[in-house]
Design a protein around this motif. Structure first.
Motif, mmCIF file in Angstrom:
data_model
loop_
_atom_site.group_PDB
_atom_site.id
_atom_site.type_symbol
_atom_site.label_atom_id
_atom_site.label_comp_id
_atom_site.label_asym_id
_atom_site.label_seq_id
_atom_site.Cartn_x
_atom_site.Cartn_y
_atom_site.Cartn_z
ATOM 1 N N LYS A 1 0.834 -1.210 0.000
ATOM 2 C CA LYS A 1 0.000 0.000 0.000
ATOM 3 C C LYS A 1 0.867 1.257 0.000
ATOM 4 O O LYS A 1 0.592 2.210 -0.741
ATOM 5 C CB LYS A 1 -0.930 0.011 1.220
ATOM 6 C CG LYS A 1 -2.072 -0.974 1.121
ATOM 7 C CD LYS A 1 -2.924 -0.924 2.383
ATOM 8 C CE LYS A 1 -4.035 -1.961 2.342
ATOM 9 N NZ LYS A 1 -4.817 -1.961 3.596
ATOM 10 N N VAL A 2 1.893 1.254 0.827
ATOM 11 C CA VAL A 2 2.793 2.409 0.894
ATOM 12 C C VAL A 2 3.525 2.580 -0.431
ATOM 13 O O VAL A 2 3.642 3.695 -0.946
ATOM 14 C CB VAL A 2 3.790 2.277 2.070
ATOM 15 C CG1 VAL A 2 4.872 3.347 2.009
ATOM 16 C CG2 VAL A 2 3.056 2.324 3.396
ATOM 17 N N THR A 3 3.997 1.474 -0.999
ATOM 18 C CA THR A 3 4.715 1.532 -2.276
ATOM 19 C C THR A 3 3.821 2.088 -3.377
ATOM 20 O O THR A 3 4.254 2.922 -4.177
ATOM 21 C CB THR A 3 5.251 0.149 -2.669
ATOM 22 O OG1 THR A 3 6.092 -0.342 -1.622
ATOM 23 C CG2 THR A 3 6.049 0.201 -3.957
ATOM 24 N N LYS A 4 2.571 1.664 -3.408
ATOM 25 C CA LYS A 4 1.651 2.174 -4.427
ATOM 26 C C LYS A 4 1.414 3.676 -4.228
ATOM 27 O O LYS A 4 1.397 4.442 -5.198
ATOM 28 C CB LYS A 4 0.321 1.428 -4.397
ATOM 29 C CG LYS A 4 -0.602 1.829 -5.522
ATOM 30 C CD LYS A 4 -1.823 0.950 -5.621
ATOM 31 C CE LYS A 4 -2.644 1.359 -6.842
ATOM 32 N NZ LYS A 4 -3.770 0.480 -7.071
ATOM 33 N N ALA A 5 1.252 4.103 -2.986
ATOM 34 C CA ALA A 5 1.055 5.532 -2.700
ATOM 35 C C ALA A 5 2.271 6.343 -3.144
ATOM 36 O O ALA A 5 2.125 7.421 -3.736
ATOM 37 C CB ALA A 5 0.782 5.742 -1.220
ATOM 38 N N VAL A 6 3.459 5.833 -2.877
ATOM 39 C CA VAL A 6 4.685 6.531 -3.288
ATOM 40 C C VAL A 6 4.796 6.535 -4.808
ATOM 41 O O VAL A 6 5.173 7.549 -5.415
ATOM 42 C CB VAL A 6 5.932 5.891 -2.634
ATOM 43 C CG1 VAL A 6 7.216 6.431 -3.236
ATOM 44 C CG2 VAL A 6 5.906 6.111 -1.129
ATOM 45 N N ALA A 7 4.442 5.419 -5.436
ATOM 46 C CA ALA A 7 4.513 5.331 -6.900
ATOM 47 C C ALA A 7 3.622 6.374 -7.567
ATOM 48 O O ALA A 7 3.993 6.950 -8.596
ATOM 49 C CB ALA A 7 4.129 3.935 -7.369
ATOM 50 N N THR A 8 2.461 6.649 -6.980
ATOM 51 C CA THR A 8 1.574 7.658 -7.569
ATOM 52 C C THR A 8 2.210 9.045 -7.555
ATOM 53 O O THR A 8 1.862 9.895 -8.363
ATOM 54 C CB THR A 8 0.205 7.717 -6.839
ATOM 55 O OG1 THR A 8 0.410 8.082 -5.482
ATOM 56 C CG2 THR A 8 -0.534 6.400 -6.925
ATOM 57 N N VAL A 9 3.170 9.247 -6.650
ATOM 58 C CA VAL A 9 3.837 10.545 -6.546
ATOM 59 C C VAL A 9 5.091 10.603 -7.415
ATOM 60 O O VAL A 9 5.343 11.610 -8.090
ATOM 61 C CB VAL A 9 4.199 10.862 -5.075
ATOM 62 C CG1 VAL A 9 5.015 12.130 -4.965
ATOM 63 C CG2 VAL A 9 2.945 10.937 -4.231
ATOM 64 N N PHE B 1 1.505 7.711 -13.360
ATOM 65 C CA PHE B 1 1.267 6.373 -12.804
ATOM 66 C C PHE B 1 -0.196 5.971 -12.926
ATOM 67 O O PHE B 1 -0.502 4.842 -13.298
ATOM 68 C CB PHE B 1 1.706 6.322 -11.335
ATOM 69 C CG PHE B 1 1.493 4.989 -10.685
ATOM 70 C CD1 PHE B 1 2.403 3.964 -10.895
ATOM 71 C CD2 PHE B 1 0.399 4.755 -9.863
ATOM 72 C CE1 PHE B 1 2.224 2.723 -10.296
ATOM 73 C CE2 PHE B 1 0.209 3.518 -9.267
ATOM 74 C CZ PHE B 1 1.126 2.499 -9.483
ATOM 75 N N LYS B 2 -1.095 6.888 -12.625
ATOM 76 C CA LYS B 2 -2.528 6.561 -12.651
ATOM 77 C C LYS B 2 -3.037 6.268 -14.056
ATOM 78 O O LYS B 2 -4.049 5.593 -14.213
ATOM 79 C CB LYS B 2 -3.333 7.693 -12.008
ATOM 80 C CG LYS B 2 -3.082 7.807 -10.524
ATOM 81 C CD LYS B 2 -3.918 8.891 -9.896
ATOM 82 C CE LYS B 2 -3.638 8.931 -8.399
ATOM 83 N NZ LYS B 2 -4.414 9.947 -7.696
ATOM 84 N N ASN B 3 -2.326 6.743 -15.076
ATOM 85 C CA ASN B 3 -2.745 6.503 -16.461
ATOM 86 C C ASN B 3 -2.172 5.204 -17.031
ATOM 87 O O ASN B 3 -2.518 4.818 -18.147
ATOM 88 C CB ASN B 3 -2.338 7.681 -17.356
ATOM 89 C CG ASN B 3 -3.057 8.952 -16.954
ATOM 90 O OD1 ASN B 3 -4.179 8.916 -16.454
ATOM 91 N ND2 ASN B 3 -2.405 10.083 -17.159
ATOM 92 N N LEU B 4 -1.275 4.558 -16.278
ATOM 93 C CA LEU B 4 -0.697 3.297 -16.733
ATOM 94 C C LEU B 4 -1.715 2.169 -16.591
ATOM 95 O O LEU B 4 -2.625 2.239 -15.763
ATOM 96 C CB LEU B 4 0.552 2.950 -15.914
ATOM 97 C CG LEU B 4 1.737 3.906 -15.994
ATOM 98 C CD1 LEU B 4 2.824 3.472 -15.022
ATOM 99 C CD2 LEU B 4 2.286 3.970 -17.409
ATOM 100 N N SER B 5 -1.527 1.129 -17.392
ATOM 101 C CA SER B 5 -2.386 -0.058 -17.253
ATOM 102 C C SER B 5 -2.116 -0.712 -15.910
ATOM 103 O O SER B 5 -1.079 -0.466 -15.280
ATOM 104 C CB SER B 5 -2.097 -1.047 -18.384
ATOM 105 O OG SER B 5 -0.792 -1.596 -18.215
#
Length: 173
Positions: A42-50, A55-59
């Motif tokens: 969860k933390v990794t995904k949150a960091v990835a969005t930043v 990131f949010k437009n990727l498949s």
């Protein structure tokens, strides 16, 4: 008397900050391997969005690949950061005793590094008793690197504080 009261309150605040840091560190260590992996993801995904552009437009598959790429380095950075924070507070606490106990400031730094290293070892040892977890020397190394960084930051803060207060007291006389 007012100076002693301020120093007492300062030390209490630092002790509280150290206690919260330790609760965070050991609280994470007490999670099972499965719960730790979920939290970490969860933390990794949150960091990835930043940090990952668009990131949010990727498949979904591309997002998962990016998460996989940054997961391990991010965990190590997290280890360093939590011990950076701990060492910062510990070093400030030790240095608040000045010459009474620790003599020179570098002794407070050495005690801070030693304390944080022992905490890192105990943290990894604790994880050997938690299902799905284990001890890793890399984590101890990253914890120690974080502690070193936190101690350096504390040295800088104390140095700047002493320069400012010395300059202010010189202007008053």
């Amino acid at each position: 008397m007012a100076k002693n009261k301020k120093l007492f309150i300062y030390r209490i605040v630092l002790i509280a900050a150290i206690a919260l840091s330790l609760a965070f560190i050991y609280g994470n260590s007490l999670k099972t391997g499965e719960k730790s992996a979920i939290t970490s993801s969860k933390v990794t995904k949150a960091v990835a969005t930043v940090i990952v552009p668009d990131f949010k437009n990727l498949s979904e598959a591309a997002q998962q690949q990016k998460i996989k790429e940054i997961h391990a380095p991010l965990r190590e950075v997290a280890h360093s950061l939590e011990f950076c924070m701990l060492a910062f507070f510990v070093c400030l606490l030790y240095s608040s005793f000045g010459g009474k106990i620790f003599g020179k400031f570098y002794i407070a730094v050495l005690f801070s590094l030693g304390s944080c290293f022992l905490i890192a070892l105990s943290d990894e040892f604790l994880q050997t008793f938690i299902p799905g977890r284990g001890a890793e020397w890399l984590d101890v190394g990253m914890d120690s690197l974080g502690a070193f960084t936190g101690s350096l930051i504390a040295i800088l803060v104390v140095f700047i504080y002493k320069k400012i207060t010395a300059k202010n007291s010189a202007q008053l006389t």
